[in-house]
Design a protein around this motif. Structure first.
Motif, PDB file in Angstrom:
ATOM      1  N   LEU A  74     -18.108  24.164   1.069  1.00  8.37           N
ATOM      2  CA  LEU A  74     -18.079  23.909  -0.376  1.00  8.37           C
ATOM      3  C   LEU A  74     -17.223  24.986  -1.010  1.00  8.37           C
ATOM      4  N   VAL A  75     -16.055  24.570  -1.530  1.00 10.98           N
ATOM      5  CA  VAL A  75     -15.049  25.525  -1.995  1.00 10.98           C
ATOM      6  C   VAL A  75     -14.721  25.274  -3.461  1.00 10.98           C
ATOM      7  N   LEU A  76     -14.629  26.363  -4.227  1.00  8.67           N
ATOM      8  CA  LEU A  76     -14.193  26.340  -5.622  1.00  8.67           C
ATOM      9  C   LEU A  76     -12.828  27.021  -5.689  1.00  8.67           C
ATOM     10  N   LEU A  81     -18.714  28.711  -1.755  1.00  8.08           N
ATOM     11  CA  LEU A  81     -20.176  28.739  -1.814  1.00  8.08           C
ATOM     12  C   LEU A  81     -20.806  28.477  -0.447  1.00  8.08           C
ATOM     13  N   LEU A  82     -20.219  27.584   0.323  1.00  4.79           N
ATOM     14  CA  LEU A  82     -20.687  27.309   1.687  1.00  4.79           C
ATOM     15  C   LEU A  82     -19.477  27.357   2.609  1.00  4.79           C
ATOM     16  N   SER A  83     -19.611  28.062   3.711  1.00  3.63           N
ATOM     17  CA  SER A  83     -18.502  28.158   4.647  1.00  3.63           C
ATOM     18  C   SER A  83     -19.017  27.891   6.056  1.00  3.63           C
ATOM     19  N   GLY A 133     -14.223  16.856  -8.496  1.00  2.00           N
ATOM     20  CA  GLY A 133     -13.535  17.351  -7.314  1.00  2.00           C
ATOM     21  C   GLY A 133     -13.308  16.251  -6.305  1.00  2.00           C
ATOM     22  N   PHE A 134     -13.194  16.643  -5.042  1.00  2.00           N
ATOM     23  CA  PHE A 134     -12.969  15.699  -3.956  1.00  2.00           C
ATOM     24  C   PHE A 134     -13.786  16.116  -2.743  1.00  2.00           C
ATOM     25  N   ALA A 135     -14.196  15.120  -1.965  1.00  2.00           N
ATOM     26  CA  ALA A 135     -14.873  15.358  -0.692  1.00  2.00           C
ATOM     27  C   ALA A 135     -14.008  14.772   0.413  1.00  2.00           C
ATOM     28  N   PHE A 136     -13.719  15.581   1.416  1.00  2.00           N
ATOM     29  CA  PHE A 136     -12.952  15.148   2.570  1.00  2.00           C
ATOM     30  C   PHE A 136     -13.882  15.159   3.771  1.00  2.00           C
ATOM     31  N   ILE A 137     -14.210  13.982   4.265  1.00  2.73           N
ATOM     32  CA  ILE A 137     -15.090  13.860   5.418  1.00  2.73           C
ATOM     33  C   ILE A 137     -14.192  13.600   6.627  1.00  2.73           C
ATOM     34  N   HIS A 138     -14.267  14.458   7.619  1.00  5.59           N
ATOM     35  CA  HIS A 138     -13.406  14.351   8.798  1.00  5.59           C
ATOM     36  C   HIS A 138     -14.175  13.701   9.947  1.00  5.59           C
ATOM     37  N   ALA A 139     -13.449  13.106  10.869  1.00  6.16           N
ATOM     38  CA  ALA A 139     -14.063  12.403  11.991  1.00  6.16           C
ATOM     39  C   ALA A 139     -14.777  13.338  12.959  1.00  6.16           C
ATOM     40  N   ASN A 140     -14.516  14.641  12.879  1.00  2.55           N
ATOM     41  CA  ASN A 140     -15.162  15.591  13.788  1.00  2.55           C
ATOM     42  C   ASN A 140     -16.420  16.211  13.171  1.00  2.55           C
ATOM     43  N   SER A 141     -17.043  15.491  12.230  1.00  2.00           N
ATOM     44  CA  SER A 141     -18.295  15.908  11.577  1.00  2.00           C
ATOM     45  C   SER A 141     -18.140  17.196  10.780  1.00  2.00           C
ATOM     46  N   ILE A 145     -15.740  19.995   0.833  1.00  2.00           N
ATOM     47  CA  ILE A 145     -15.992  19.576  -0.539  1.00  2.00           C
ATOM     48  C   ILE A 145     -15.315  20.582  -1.455  1.00  2.00           C
ATOM     49  N   MET A 146     -14.315  20.081  -2.217  1.00  2.00           N
ATOM     50  CA  MET A 146     -13.582  20.920  -3.149  1.00  2.00           C
ATOM     51  C   MET A 146     -14.007  20.538  -4.557  1.00  2.00           C
ATOM     52  N   ALA A 147     -14.568  21.482  -5.293  1.00  2.00           N
ATOM     53  CA  ALA A 147     -15.058  21.205  -6.642  1.00  2.00           C
ATOM     54  C   ALA A 147     -14.369  22.123  -7.639  1.00  2.00           C
ATOM     55  N   VAL A 148     -14.217  21.632  -8.869  1.00  2.00           N
ATOM     56  CA  VAL A 148     -13.645  22.450  -9.935  1.00  2.00           C
ATOM     57  C   VAL A 148     -14.656  23.523 -10.342  1.00  2.00           C
ATOM     58  N   GLU A 149     -15.892  23.112 -10.544  1.00  4.27           N
ATOM     59  CA  GLU A 149     -16.991  24.032 -10.865  1.00  4.27           C
ATOM     60  C   GLU A 149     -18.225  23.581 -10.109  1.00  4.27           C
ATOM     61  N   ALA A 150     -19.023  24.514  -9.671  1.00  4.96           N
ATOM     62  CA  ALA A 150     -20.289  24.203  -9.009  1.00  4.96           C
ATOM     63  C   ALA A 150     -21.251  25.353  -9.251  1.00  4.96           C
ATOM     64  N   THR A 151     -22.508  25.008  -9.442  1.00  2.04           N
ATOM     65  CA  THR A 151     -23.536  26.023  -9.620  1.00  2.04           C
ATOM     66  C   THR A 151     -24.846  25.494  -9.037  1.00  2.04           C
ATOM     67  N   PRO A 152     -25.648  26.376  -8.446  1.00  4.04           N
ATOM     68  CA  PRO A 152     -26.954  25.912  -7.969  1.00  4.04           C
ATOM     69  C   PRO A 152     -27.760  25.337  -9.141  1.00  4.04           C
TER      70      PRO A 152
END
Length: 200
Positions: A74-76, A81-83, A133-141, A145-152
């Motif tokens: 999860l990248v801003l 936020l998540l790597s 934002g956008f979510a890119f789901i790859h075939a290798n699981s 997830i690229m978001a403009v803004e994100a907060t818990p």
């Protein structure tokens, strides 16, 4: 001319038009080596600049079996936020509706709308509010997830959301230009989604 049409069509049909599959292409593109060779011939005393592929690590190949975990990033624009977090499932707020992603999901690109991203790990679910934002789901699981803004979601103040929703609704009602209406509508959409996430 019309008498020659069948012969022309038959000769065209017998030609073998073949478009290569991605599996038929070489694993590494030779563009970098060609570029470096051309550079060294043209300017031998200066090192060639690095191209984008020099900075990217290759993705792992698609596994033959479905992995037990999904790897999430999860990248801003200013933070990560998540790597490479391994989770059981994520639910993303796609513009087409809520989309659940499990390990082995088909490769997909989804546009995100304001809403809640749920990251499920065991019996626990961590929720983040995403503005877009956008979510890119790859075939290798792997899910990027690229978001403009994100907060818990647990860090959002419900009273400020109500206040913001009221302000943007008032701005939308009093807007006179198309730009003002569009800006106010975006504010209403985001605050409405935040409100729904907090109350639902």
């Amino acid at each position: 001319m019309l008498r020659q049409a069948p012969r022309f069509l038959l000769s065209r049909a017998s030609m073998r038009w073949r478009r290569p599959f991605s599996t038929d292409l070489p694993a590494e593109t030779p563009a970098d080596s060609k570029f470096v060779d051309t550079w060294k011939k043209s300017i031998p005393n200066i090192e060639p600049p690095k191209t984008p592929s020099a900075f990217m690590t290759p993705r792992p190949p698609t596994p033959s079996t479905i992995p037990s975990k999904l790897t999430v990033n999860l990248v801003l624009p200013y933070d990560s936020l998540l790597s490479a977090k391994e989770v059981d499932m994520v639910i993303v707020p796609a513009t087409s509706g809520q989309m659940g992603v499990l390990p082995g999901h088909v490769a997909t690109i989804a546009e995100l709308k304001p809403g809640v991203l749920s990251v499920h790990e065991g019996n626990e679910a961590k929720k983040y509010f995403l503005s877009s934002g956008f979510a890119f789901i790859h075939a290798n699981s792997v899910a990027d997830i690229m978001a403009v803004e994100a907060t818990p979601l647990d860090q959002v103040d419900p009273s400020l959301v109500q206040k913001g929703l009221a302000e943007f609704t008032q701005k939308l009602n009093s807007a006179s230009t198309d730009v003002e209406k569009a800006e106010a509508q975006i504010g209403v959409d985001v605050h409405s989604a935040l409100n729904a996430a907090l109350t639902g």
